[in-house]
Enzyme design. Structure first.
Site, mmCIF file in Angstrom:
data_model
loop_
_atom_site.group_PDB
_atom_site.id
_atom_site.type_symbol
_atom_site.label_atom_id
_atom_site.label_comp_id
_atom_site.label_asym_id
_atom_site.label_seq_id
_atom_site.Cartn_x
_atom_site.Cartn_y
_atom_site.Cartn_z
ATOM 1 N N CYS A 171 0.809 -1.226 0.000
ATOM 2 C CA CYS A 171 0.000 0.000 0.000
ATOM 3 C C CYS A 171 0.836 1.267 0.000
ATOM 4 C CB CYS A 171 -0.952 -0.007 1.191
ATOM 5 S SG CYS A 171 -2.006 -1.469 1.226
ATOM 6 N N HIS A 311 -2.518 7.947 6.308
ATOM 7 C CA HIS A 311 -2.772 6.661 5.652
ATOM 8 C C HIS A 311 -4.197 6.208 5.987
ATOM 9 C CE1 HIS A 311 -1.661 3.021 3.608
ATOM 10 N NE2 HIS A 311 -1.860 2.265 4.663
ATOM 11 N N GLU A 322 -1.162 5.009 13.906
ATOM 12 C CA GLU A 322 -0.877 6.251 13.191
ATOM 13 C C GLU A 322 -1.283 7.475 14.005
ATOM 14 O OE1 GLU A 322 -1.241 8.156 8.713
ATOM 15 O OE2 GLU A 322 -2.680 6.604 9.314
ATOM 16 N N LYS A 340 -9.384 7.871 2.414
ATOM 17 C CA LYS A 340 -9.927 6.528 2.193
ATOM 18 C C LYS A 340 -11.370 6.409 2.691
ATOM 19 C CE LYS A 340 -5.493 4.039 2.277
ATOM 20 N NZ LYS A 340 -4.569 5.146 2.559
ATOM 21 N N HIS A 345 -9.862 2.018 -0.152
ATOM 22 C CA HIS A 345 -8.417 1.756 -0.129
ATOM 23 C C HIS A 345 -7.980 1.204 -1.477
ATOM 24 C CE1 HIS A 345 -4.471 0.973 1.066
ATOM 25 N NE2 HIS A 345 -4.654 0.323 2.189
ATOM 26 N N PHE A 404 2.016 -3.409 3.883
ATOM 27 C CA PHE A 404 2.366 -4.744 4.364
ATOM 28 C C PHE A 404 3.842 -5.007 4.074
ATOM 29 C CE2 PHE A 404 -2.083 -6.904 4.002
ATOM 30 C CZ PHE A 404 -2.521 -6.171 5.087
#
Length: 416
Positions: A171, A311, A322, A340, A345, A404
């Site tokens: 991502c 994010h 975060e 998002k 996403h 990831f």
């Protein structure tokens, strides 16, 4: 433990001279900007996912035939993710005022990140093999699925013969591509970089895989309210598709040709957590190191940051980690948005799409609200923008991307 800043490095001012977006918000950067400023989720039921535990997504509002028509006669050989990249790249190049027919193609780099590749073609061609045998599998199967073909098709379409790269950092792929492009320009390896990310992974297998790992929202009874970054009752993200591309040039070169930059890419920070395949570590020290590196490169102090495009995946662990990072590293509480909530996403495209939206936030002096959020969870000490856009004069902003594998990328943008 506070990560130490890296040694000083020579800074080459990098201008963002063009933007291209193709997202669930629409075709073109302005359509997506208007959608995120409206602050309403674009998640809907998805007929392609009928019968699955999660049967909703954020798709492009464009019929496939319109996408093929826009791409042109070569669309038949491309996976959907490559088509989206080509269209976003064309818009970005037009926006930059550049003409591929006249530029020096050997000095134009193409860096397009992608996390998954042509997942829909994997599934389609496997079913052909299983049901009808090897002779019915397309000879173009491999070119339609391998992730680097987005960069390859953009390069072919634009006649860009310089460095070609296709980073896959999950991502964070789109943000990684932008950071790599900056390095190529700073190192003199190209004069123009077409950089960003793309993804079209809304397929039955991908949705099921993300659902099985507990990453997706299961709000089937309230699809439009499913993605809710930083909310106390968040339960996962909504899978989406899209592409975002930036045109980057050395600021001096842009000025020499009379181009007016949208913003400056002032700093980039990239680190690895070396912790876990999917989970961030307690304390998010790798992400903090990326943030501090981006600030250091940009010559900014933490309190110079006016805004953060987070994010913000709407997953319990990511948002908590975060939010704690932002509160610790930027205690003066800059405004925070997370797009998002509106767009879903987009995986490997997310970092580039959000970088473009951060630039538009700088330009418009307007912060889009986080969809489906009345107020952040009580334990989060961050200033989330909610309900409606917030007018704000912004001099410097950060765009966060985490993937990831423990990939962390933070991009710092300033006004031109």
């Amino acid at each position: 433990m506070t990560p130490s800043a890296p040694p000083a490095r020579v800074r080459t001012p990098i201008a963002v001279t063009g933007l291209g977006l193709l997202t669930p918000g629409g075709e073109g950067a302005e359509a997506t900007w208007e959608a995120v400023c409206a602050g309403r989720s674009l998640a809907t039921r998805d007929p392609a996912l009928d019968g699955l535990p999660v049967d909703f997504s954020c798709r492009l509002p464009l019929p496939e035939e319109d996408i093929d028509r826009a791409v042109g006669r070569k669309s038949w050989r491309m996976g959907r993710f490559a088509k989206l990249a080509v269209l976003a790249a064309r818009e970005a190049v037009r926006d930059a005022g550049l003409d591929p027919a006249t530029w020096q193609g050997a000095r134009v780099a193409t860096v397009i990140g992608c996390g998954m590749g042509g997942t829909e073609k994997w599934e389609e061609q496997y079913l052909r093999l299983d049901r009808h045998g090897p002779g019915r599998v397309s000879p173009l199967t491999i070119p339609m699925i391998i992730p680097n073909l987005a960069a390859g098709e953009v390069s072919i379409d634009l006649g860009a013969r310089g460095v070609g790269l296709a980073p896959a950092t999950a991502c964070a792929s789109g943000a990684t591509a932008i950071a790599l492009a900056r390095d190529l320009l700073a190192g003199g390896l190209c004069d123009v970089a077409v950089a960003g990310g793309t993804e079209a992974a809304v397929s039955r297998l991908c949705v099921t895989g993300f659902w099985r790992m507990g990453a997706l929202s299961e709000r089937a009874d309230a699809v439009a309210g499913a993605s809710r970054p930083f909310a106390a009752d968040r339960d996962g993200f909504v899978l989406a598709e899209g592409a975002g591309v930036l045109v980057l040039e050395r600021a001096a070169d842009a000025a020499a040709r009379g181009a007016r930059p949208r913003a400056l890419l002032a700093g980039c920070g990239s680190t690895s957590d070396a912790h876990h395949p999917t989970a961030p570590p307690d304390g998010a020290h790798g992400a903090e190191a990326a943030l501090r590196t981006a600030l250091h490169e940009a010559g900014l102090a933490p309190d110079d940051v006016d805004h953060v495009n987070a994010h913000g995946t709407s997953t319990p662990l990511n948002d908590a980690t975060e939010a704690a990072l932002i509160a610790r590293a930027l205690p003066h509480r800059p405004s925070v948005t997370a797009t998002k909530g509106v767009l879903g996403h987009t995986l490997g495209a997310a970092g580039a799409i959000e970088a473009a939206l951060t630039i538009l936030t700088l330009q418009h002096g307007r912060v889009p609200p986080i969809a489906n959020l009345q107020a952040p969870a009580p334990e989060f000490d961050i200033d989330c923008v909610t309900k409606q856009p917030r007018p704000q004069h912004i001099r410097a902003a950060l765009s966060h991307s985490f993937g990831f594998g423990g990939h962390n990328v933070v991009l710092a943008f300033t006004t031109a």
